[in-house]
Design an enzyme around this catalytic site. Structure first.
Site, short mmCIF file in Angstrom:
data_model
loop_
_atom_site.label_atom_id
_atom_site.label_comp_id
_atom_site.label_asym_id
_atom_site.label_seq_id
_atom_site.Cartn_x
_atom_site.Cartn_y
_atom_site.Cartn_z
N LYS A 276 58.64 51.98 31.90
CA LYS A 276 57.85 51.17 32.61
C LYS A 276 56.67 51.89 32.72
O LYS A 276 56.50 52.99 33.06
CB LYS A 276 58.12 50.93 34.04
CG LYS A 276 57.19 50.12 35.14
CD LYS A 276 57.60 50.33 36.48
CE LYS A 276 56.39 49.77 37.52
NZ LYS A 276 57.09 49.55 38.68
N LYS A 288 49.30 45.51 47.84
CA LYS A 288 49.78 46.62 48.69
C LYS A 288 48.80 46.77 49.66
O LYS A 288 47.67 46.73 49.62
CB LYS A 288 49.95 47.82 47.62
CG LYS A 288 51.19 47.60 46.97
CD LYS A 288 51.36 48.88 46.09
CE LYS A 288 52.44 48.85 44.87
NZ LYS A 288 53.78 48.81 45.64
N ARG A 362 60.00 45.26 36.81
CA ARG A 362 61.28 44.52 36.24
C ARG A 362 60.93 43.40 35.38
O ARG A 362 61.42 43.12 34.57
CB ARG A 362 62.07 43.95 37.36
CG ARG A 362 61.68 43.05 38.37
CD ARG A 362 62.39 42.63 39.86
NE ARG A 362 62.12 43.85 40.77
CZ ARG A 362 62.49 43.76 41.84
NH1 ARG A 362 63.35 43.05 42.32
NH2 ARG A 362 62.06 44.80 42.63
N1 BES Z 1 55.71 50.67 41.76
C1 BES Z 1 56.38 50.01 42.85
C2 BES Z 1 57.50 50.84 43.35
C3 BES Z 1 57.08 52.25 43.93
C4 BES Z 1 57.27 52.22 45.33
C5 BES Z 1 56.90 53.13 43.18
C6 BES Z 1 57.00 53.71 46.02
C7 BES Z 1 56.71 54.41 43.88
C8 BES Z 1 56.65 54.61 44.95
C9 BES Z 1 56.98 48.64 42.41
O1 BES Z 1 56.46 47.73 41.41
C10 BES Z 1 57.09 47.75 43.83
O2 BES Z 1 56.05 47.53 44.19
N2 BES Z 1 58.21 47.67 44.21
C11 BES Z 1 58.52 46.65 45.48
C12 BES Z 1 59.50 45.77 45.03
C13 BES Z 1 59.41 44.68 46.35
C14 BES Z 1 58.32 43.70 46.14
C15 BES Z 1 60.56 43.71 45.89
C16 BES Z 1 58.79 47.72 46.59
O3 BES Z 1 59.75 48.71 46.38
O4 BES Z 1 58.44 47.65 47.64
ZN ZN Z 2 55.23 49.12 40.23
MN MN Z 3 54.84 46.84 42.36
#
Ligand code: BES
Ligand code: ZN
Ligand code: MN
Length: 506
Positions: A276, A288, A362
């Site tokens: 990724k 975010k 994903r």
């Molecule tokens: N890049 C983030 C995941 C992440 C979170 C990496 C904290 C490093 C530290 C990923 O793209 C993401 O935002 N995931 C979401 C998924 C959710 C929307 C289902 C998450 O984990 O909140």
């Molecule tokens: Zn991400």
């Molecule tokens: Mn994300």
């Protein structure tokens, strides 16, 4: 950092700092009074120099605990540093890796630019070459600090690290292992350097350029594609993330062909590494919160791990074909960005309902995995900072690993022994797959509040299908918040060593 392996006697070595190791010999229900720690050197002069302070009980030889002596009597060294390896019965190769890192990180802020580390001998089950490899890995990794853009960098690099092994060992085997360890440590630092770069200095295009430069240096084939190729390959999932950014995506493809194995021949496995490479993750329209958003520059750590592993693979030349794909994009909330509710068609034809544009990793990986299969991968491994949920579950201690095939995972577990990295196997399962069924299409990109790391893994599983596959969720481990004695805070480079060792096991 210059590194060197030698076999000189410790007492006669002229150096700013001589580091030796010690173990805590207390057994859990040991006798009172507690026995003193044991120095892991047979050098009588070193033992004599440290005898008083070791007997004092002030130093317990806990893991990465340090004790410094100036002008140690009977030694040519200006300083003697004793580094603890922890409890004797728990000491492993990994303890030595960390101890070497601790010694280097002890030297750095004190302006000590050159040191000698005495290689300990452990039990008969721990071969000296494995220790030598680990020690130099630890030293190289320990030397890294993430203050790239400081005008006056706080911690200058150590200039020279000398590893001194007891005489009588197989010099050739040690030298080979030592050289390997240097390559591995530098490859991990290569990944860390990329992860540390901010989003404005490392766009998908620039990541592609960095990959190309590295590939040229180590002799790998590398192609970097962009928007046109994504459309040609019908990578609707990958494209849906990049469409919301002014920065074009980069589809980075690297190939390693071992000597003596004909390109395109159908024999033997082809390992497909998929990373990724989100160079910045704002979340997109599902934006975010501001708190900690700056950290999302490290959302390309999985891709960087694959690039670091490929660098080491090119230099260590295992006898297996490997291809790596890094799906690089920026996740932004532009006027052209995708919206919750949109439906995208992945490269395989599967339709994806977008519930949350922040579940973008994903999406890019779905097409990356499919492309690796199209290019002939027989085994897949992906690495991604995929979910916050994995960090909640496992903290900054273990990264998460998922697999659809026990035999393939067994090889990964063996790789962990050699790498010293900590991954914990997490479950896949049909119940998790049920959580991501879509009413409007084939699959949706989030599965609700519970089991987030596993539903994300099941999403990827839908694209890996029954090809033996391992998924590494490194979101909680790719960035460490607190400096440890043996590694600086910031980008950890997790994954590089384990992925490399897994590849070498084929
Ligand atoms: N890049 C983030 C995941 C992440 C979170 C990496 C904290 C490093 C530290 C990923 O793209 C993401 O935002 N995931 C979401 C998924 C959710 C929307 C289902 C998450 O984990 O909140
Ligand atoms: Zn991400
Ligand atoms: Mn994300």
């Amino acid at each position: 950092m210059q590194t060197e392996l030698s076999f000189a006697g410790l007492a006669g070595i002229e150096t700013e700092l001589l580091a030796v190791t010690a173990v805590d010999t207390q057994s859990a229900k040991g006798p009172e009074p507690k026995p003193a720690p044991a120095l892991l050197t047979s050098d009588e002069a070193v033992r004599a120099a440290a005898a008083t302070v070791i007997q004092s009980g002030e130093f317990k030889a806990g893991a990465n605990e340090t004790l410094l002596l100036h002008a140690p009597g009977g030694l040519k060294a200006k300083r003697l540093l004793v580094v603890g390896l922890g409890k004797q019965d728990k000491v492993t190769v990994h303890s030595v890796r960390n101890a070497a890192g601790t010694a280097v990180r002890f030297a750095k802020p004190r302006g000590i630019r050159e040191l000698v580390f005495a290689l300990p001998q452990l039990d008969s089950e721990t071969p000296a070459p494995a220790l030598a490899k680990a020690a130099v890995e630890g030293a190289v990794v320990g030397d890294f600090d993430a203050d790239t853009y400081r005008s006056e960098r706080k911690d200058q690099r150590v200039q020279q690290f000398r590893l001194v092994a007891p005489a009588g060992l197989d010099g050739k085997a040690l030298q080979a292992a030592f050289a390997e360890g240097e390559i591995v440590g530098e490859s991990q630092n290569f990944a860390r350097t990329l992860v540390n770069e901010p989003g404005n200095k490392l766009t998908p295009t620039i990541l592609g350029e960095r990959a190309k430069e590295m590939a040229q240096e180590v002799g790998l084939a590398c192609e970097v594609h962009s928007t046109g190729k994504l459309h040609e390959l019908k990578m609707g999932a990958f494209w849906s993330v990049s469409q919301g950014s002014e920065e074009p995506p980069a589809l980075i493809v690297l190939r390693y062909e071992p000597e003596g194995v004909k390109a395109g021949s159908n024999s033997g496995p082809v390992l497909g590494l998929v990373g990724k490479g989100i160079t910045f993750d704002t979340g997109g329209i599902s934006i975010k919160p501001a708190d900690n958003m700056e950290k999302m520059k490290y959302d390309m750590a999985g891709g960087a791990a694959m690039l670091g592993a490929m660098r080491a693979i090119a230099l260590l030349k295992p006898k297996v074909r490997v291809l790596a794909i890094v799906c690089a994009a920026e996740n932004m909330p532009d006027g052209k960005a995708q919206k919750p509710g949109d439906v995208q068609t992945a490269m395989t034809g599967k339709t994806i309902e977008i519930i949350n544009t922040d579940a973008e990793g994903r999406l890019v990986l779905a097409d990356g995995l499919s492309y690796a299969r199209q290019l002939g991968a027989t085994h897949l491994i992906d690495a991604a900072t995929l979910t916050g949920a994995i960090g909640v579950a496992l903290g900054q201690v273990n990264a998460g690993a998922f697999a659809n095939d026990d035999a393939t995972f067994a090889k990964f577990e063996a790789a962990l022994k050699a790498s010293g990295e900590k991954f914990w196997r997490m479950p896949l399962g049909e119940e998790y797959a049920d959580q991501i069924k879509s009413d409007i299409g084939d699959i949706k990109n989030t599965g609700g509040r519970y089991g987030g790391a596993s539903t994300a893994a099941e999403f990827l599983h839908a694209f890996a299908e029954d090809v033996p596959w391992i998924h590494l969720d490194i979101a909680g481990m790719a960035w460490i918040d607190e400096t440890r004695p043996y590694i600086a805070k910031g980008p950890s480079g997790i994954g590089v060593r384990s992925i490399l060792e897994w590849v070498r096991s084929y």
